[in-house]
Motif scaffolding. Structure first.
Motif, PDB file in Angstrom:
ATOM      1  N   GLN A  92      -6.185 -42.019 -13.161  1.00  0.00           N
ATOM      2  CA  GLN A  92      -6.802 -41.051 -12.142  1.00  0.00           C
ATOM      3  C   GLN A  92      -6.220 -39.474 -12.542  1.00  0.00           C
ATOM      4  OE1 GLN A  92      -4.842 -41.147  -8.048  1.00  0.00           O
ATOM      5  NE2 GLN A  92      -3.408 -39.641  -8.425  1.00  0.00           N
ATOM      6  N   HIS A  93      -5.196 -39.248 -13.187  1.00  0.00           N
ATOM      7  CA  HIS A  93      -4.869 -38.025 -13.822  1.00  0.00           C
ATOM      8  C   HIS A  93      -6.008 -37.717 -14.935  1.00  0.00           C
ATOM      9  CE1 HIS A  93      -1.183 -36.364 -11.886  1.00  0.00           C
ATOM     10  NE2 HIS A  93      -1.756 -37.208 -11.041  1.00  0.00           N
ATOM     11  N   VAL A 128      -7.653 -32.438 -10.461  1.00  0.00           N
ATOM     12  CA  VAL A 128      -7.203 -33.687  -9.805  1.00  0.00           C
ATOM     13  C   VAL A 128      -6.349 -33.224  -8.717  1.00  0.00           C
ATOM     14  CG1 VAL A 128      -5.774 -35.957 -10.037  1.00  0.00           C
ATOM     15  CG2 VAL A 128      -7.191 -35.357 -11.893  1.00  0.00           C
ATOM     16  N   LEU A 129      -5.483 -32.230  -8.896  1.00  0.00           N
ATOM     17  CA  LEU A 129      -4.452 -31.806  -7.934  1.00  0.00           C
ATOM     18  C   LEU A 129      -5.556 -31.126  -6.801  1.00  0.00           C
ATOM     19  CD1 LEU A 129      -1.865 -30.762  -6.886  1.00  0.00           C
ATOM     20  CD2 LEU A 129      -2.032 -28.804  -8.243  1.00  0.00           C
ATOM     21  N   PHE A 130      -6.591 -30.392  -7.140  1.00  0.00           N
ATOM     22  CA  PHE A 130      -7.191 -29.663  -6.215  1.00  0.00           C
ATOM     23  C   PHE A 130      -8.023 -30.602  -5.190  1.00  0.00           C
ATOM     24  CE2 PHE A 130      -7.998 -25.047  -8.196  1.00  0.00           C
ATOM     25  CZ  PHE A 130      -6.819 -25.047  -8.477  1.00  0.00           C
ATOM     26  N   ALA A 131      -8.512 -31.722  -5.864  1.00  0.00           N
ATOM     27  CA  ALA A 131      -9.227 -32.942  -5.273  1.00  0.00           C
ATOM     28  C   ALA A 131      -8.268 -33.321  -4.081  1.00  0.00           C
ATOM     29  CB  ALA A 131      -9.777 -33.890  -6.198  1.00  0.00           C
ATOM     30  N   ALA A 132      -7.038 -33.662  -4.463  1.00  0.00           N
ATOM     31  CA  ALA A 132      -5.949 -34.133  -3.397  1.00  0.00           C
ATOM     32  C   ALA A 132      -6.000 -33.107  -2.264  1.00  0.00           C
ATOM     33  CB  ALA A 132      -4.787 -34.362  -3.993  1.00  0.00           C
ATOM     34  N   PHE A 133      -5.915 -31.839  -2.678  1.00  0.00           N
ATOM     35  CA  PHE A 133      -5.893 -30.992  -1.617  1.00  0.00           C
ATOM     36  C   PHE A 133      -6.752 -31.094  -0.695  1.00  0.00           C
ATOM     37  CE2 PHE A 133      -2.941 -27.887  -4.307  1.00  0.00           C
ATOM     38  CZ  PHE A 133      -1.636 -28.221  -3.769  1.00  0.00           C
ATOM     39  N   ALA A 179      18.953 -41.178  -7.319  1.00  0.00           N
ATOM     40  CA  ALA A 179      17.853 -41.825  -7.365  1.00  0.00           C
ATOM     41  C   ALA A 179      16.736 -40.696  -7.698  1.00  0.00           C
ATOM     42  CB  ALA A 179      17.262 -42.428  -6.203  1.00  0.00           C
ATOM     43  N   GLU A 180      16.137 -41.113  -8.634  1.00  0.00           N
ATOM     44  CA  GLU A 180      14.832 -40.448  -9.269  1.00  0.00           C
ATOM     45  C   GLU A 180      13.608 -41.360  -9.142  1.00  0.00           C
ATOM     46  OE1 GLU A 180      13.047 -38.765 -13.516  1.00  0.00           O
ATOM     47  OE2 GLU A 180      15.192 -38.100 -12.982  1.00  0.00           O
ATOM     48  N   GLY A 181      12.802 -40.583  -8.167  1.00  0.00           N
ATOM     49  CA  GLY A 181      11.514 -41.350  -8.170  1.00  0.00           C
ATOM     50  C   GLY A 181      10.449 -40.709  -8.941  1.00  0.00           C
ATOM     51  N   ASN A 182       9.599 -41.558  -9.510  1.00  0.00           N
ATOM     52  CA  ASN A 182       8.161 -41.005 -10.241  1.00  0.00           C
ATOM     53  C   ASN A 182       6.910 -41.640  -9.580  1.00  0.00           C
ATOM     54  OD1 ASN A 182       6.758 -42.534 -12.817  1.00  0.00           O
ATOM     55  ND2 ASN A 182       6.802 -40.447 -13.039  1.00  0.00           N
ATOM     56  N   GLU A 183       6.061 -40.585  -9.521  1.00  0.00           N
ATOM     57  CA  GLU A 183       4.795 -40.861  -9.089  1.00  0.00           C
ATOM     58  C   GLU A 183       3.623 -40.096  -9.817  1.00  0.00           C
ATOM     59  OE1 GLU A 183       1.927 -42.482  -7.530  1.00  0.00           O
ATOM     60  OE2 GLU A 183       4.084 -43.060  -6.460  1.00  0.00           O
ATOM     61  N   ILE A 184       2.529 -40.742  -9.925  1.00  0.00           N
ATOM     62  CA  ILE A 184       1.338 -39.997 -10.722  1.00  0.00           C
ATOM     63  C   ILE A 184       0.355 -39.570  -9.831  1.00  0.00           C
ATOM     64  CG2 ILE A 184      -0.009 -42.148 -10.903  1.00  0.00           C
ATOM     65  CD1 ILE A 184      -0.726 -41.013 -13.720  1.00  0.00           C
ATOM     66  N   SER A 185       0.388 -40.008  -8.472  1.00  0.00           N
ATOM     67  CA  SER A 185      -0.662 -39.690  -7.637  1.00  0.00           C
ATOM     68  C   SER A 185      -0.196 -38.427  -6.879  1.00  0.00           C
ATOM     69  CB  SER A 185      -0.966 -40.839  -6.627  1.00  0.00           C
ATOM     70  OG  SER A 185      -1.365 -40.386  -5.335  1.00  0.00           O
ATOM     71  N   TYR A 186      -1.019 -37.308  -7.063  1.00  0.00           N
ATOM     72  CA  TYR A 186      -0.820 -36.221  -6.168  1.00  0.00           C
ATOM     73  C   TYR A 186      -1.086 -36.444  -4.631  1.00  0.00           C
ATOM     74  CZ  TYR A 186      -0.577 -33.176 -10.277  1.00  0.00           C
ATOM     75  OH  TYR A 186      -0.395 -32.717 -11.347  1.00  0.00           O
ATOM     76  N   HIS A 187      -1.573 -37.339  -4.219  1.00  0.00           N
ATOM     77  CA  HIS A 187      -1.718 -37.604  -2.839  1.00  0.00           C
ATOM     78  C   HIS A 187      -0.316 -38.319  -2.409  1.00  0.00           C
ATOM     79  CE1 HIS A 187      -6.238 -37.996  -3.801  1.00  0.00           C
ATOM     80  NE2 HIS A 187      -6.186 -37.740  -2.344  1.00  0.00           N
ATOM     81  N   GLN A 188       0.339 -38.881  -3.039  1.00  0.00           N
ATOM     82  CA  GLN A 188       1.389 -39.579  -2.747  1.00  0.00           C
ATOM     83  C   GLN A 188       2.611 -38.524  -2.747  1.00  0.00           C
ATOM     84  OE1 GLN A 188       2.192 -43.285  -2.048  1.00  0.00           O
ATOM     85  NE2 GLN A 188       0.014 -42.697  -1.324  1.00  0.00           N
TER      86      GLN A 188
END
Length: 415
Positions: free
Chosen positions: A340-341, A27-32, A198-207
């Motif tokens: 997506q992960h 998933v990470l590689f696909a975002a790259f 503030a702590e942000g949380n995000e699952i999308s590697y694109h974001q």
């Protein structure tokens, strides 16, 4: 790889290293790879195919439209130039992201742990395109109107509840705010600018890749050009509208922090986690650690809203505040509710957003569920009181899809 880069990877990894998990690494590689492909795919799918269709017109027709005042072929060239400007941002995101994970721009094609080329699907490429457009909403001056409707109420609610604690001499009086679905990090930045942690949380590697670039690696205020609507050819009043240029970031995070220090103004700690929200924030280490949770255009990303509410209740302190702004555009309404992960669940327990099942609720049912699960709703706006806003919306477009987002505040009850 230096210690700072190792710390950055750990801060993005949640409970595990994405490079050590085969599915997560894909998933990470696909975002790259999707950012790498932005330039080529944007040219191919935007102008190349339109040139082919244009020349397929009767000769007399395309020749007429190629001349002023239409100059369609000249406009294709201008769109190509705009694509290259946008692609410079995609390339910058890719470069900083690869560096953060210690990966090469030209990996060994025979090493699956290093070779990220050719891994992006069309869906991944589409996400890269939409991520770049999102800079318009979150980090341009022109996107301020959308931010005012969506982020403004959160900042006001936080000030009303916790403003008196800002600047306190007590080290343990820090106000901690969690922002799930933090996207490109603008709300996290604004909350910190008010003096909260503030702590942000995000699952999308694109974001995550894009937010890391805008927060940590941009050259200064308004140093990067973006053409947010260049790839869109419908509902236009003029070509100037299509080729509108904005400059990002309108506020440079590094400069803002330096200025705050120089003026002895409060600026809270900022952090970002990369993980499934429902998994990470039901972990015992996150039990009752946040004073507030701010969900903006987020709760409708839940296949099962109960899981989100359980996580919010778990991580909030007693009497903690939950602030919500957003619509109910249920993202899994078509039943496609796999994360997506693709990471393995072995050893991770809860499958989080990837577990089976989904349900769509009305706003009235959401209110009932929130109260049933241990919250008291203290404030809610009536539908006629709610301002309307678009989402990455060109205000000059002949088509104006608008939201009337819900805004409410709930308090965790001690039951």
């Amino acid at each position: 790889m230096d210690e700072h880069e190792q710390d950055e990877i750990r801060s993005w990894s949640g409970d595990f290293d994405p490079l050590a998990d085969n599915a997560e690494r894909r998933v990470l590689f696909a975002a790259f790879d999707s950012f790498r492909q932005y330039r080529r795919t944007a040219h191919m799918n935007t102008t190349h195919r339109r040139r082919q269709a244009f020349y397929a017109l009767p000769s007399a027709h395309w020749q007429m439209l190629a001349e002023p005042p239409f100059s369609i072929l000249d406009n294709f060239n201008r769109v190509d130039d705009a694509i290259d400007v946008n692609a410079d941002i995609a390339d910058a995101i890719l470069t900083t992201g690869l560096s953060s994970f210690g990966l090469s721009a030209n990996p060994d094609r025979n090493d699956p742990r290093q070779n990220w080329h050719g891994t992006a699907t069309q869906s991944d490429v589409n996400k890269a395109h939409s991520t770049l457009r999102q800079f318009y909403r979150d980090w341009s001056h022109e996107g301020q109107a959308e931010r005012d409707v969506c982020y403004g109420p959160v900042l006001t609610d936080l000030q009303n509840e916790f403003g008196a604690r800002i600047g306190s001499s007590e080290d343990d009086d820090e106000v901690r705010v969690l922002v799930p679905g933090a996207g490109l990090g603008r709300l996290v930045f604004e909350i910190c600018r008010q003096g909260f942690a503030a702590e942000g949380n995000e699952i999308s590697y694109h974001q995550l890749l894009a937010s890391s670039w805008i927060l940590n690696h941009t050259l200064g205020p308004q140093k990067h050009a973006l053409h947010p609507f260049a790839l869109h050819f419908s509902n236009l009043l003029s070509r100037e509208q299509q080729l509108q240029e904005v400059k990002i970031p309108d506020q440079h995070p590094g400069t803002a922090m330096v200025e705050a220090q120089a003026n002895s103004a409060p600026f809270g700690r900022m952090s970002m986690s990369a993980a499934d929200f429902t998994v990470l924030y039901t972990n015992p280490s996150n039990k009752e650690v946040f004073d507030a949770v701010a969900t903006v255009f987020f709760i409708d990303t839940a296949p099962n809203l109960i899981r989100y509410i359980e996580a919010i209740r778990h991580c909030l302190k007693p009497n903690g505040l939950w602030i919500n702004v957003g619509p109910l555009l249920w993202h899994f309404e078509d039943g496609s509710n796999r994360s997506q992960h693709g990471g393995s669940d072995e050893g991770h327990g809860d499958q989080g957003i990837g577990e089976p099942g989904n349900v769509e609720l009305t706003e009235a049912e959401v209110f009932c569920l929130v109260e049933r699960m241990g919250f008291a709703i203290e404030k809610r706006e009536a539908p006629h009181e709610r301002p309307m806003c678009g989402y990455i919306q060109d205000p000059n477009s002949m088509l104006q899809p608008l939201y009337r987002p819900s805004h409410w505040v709930a308090r965790k009850q001690n039951v």
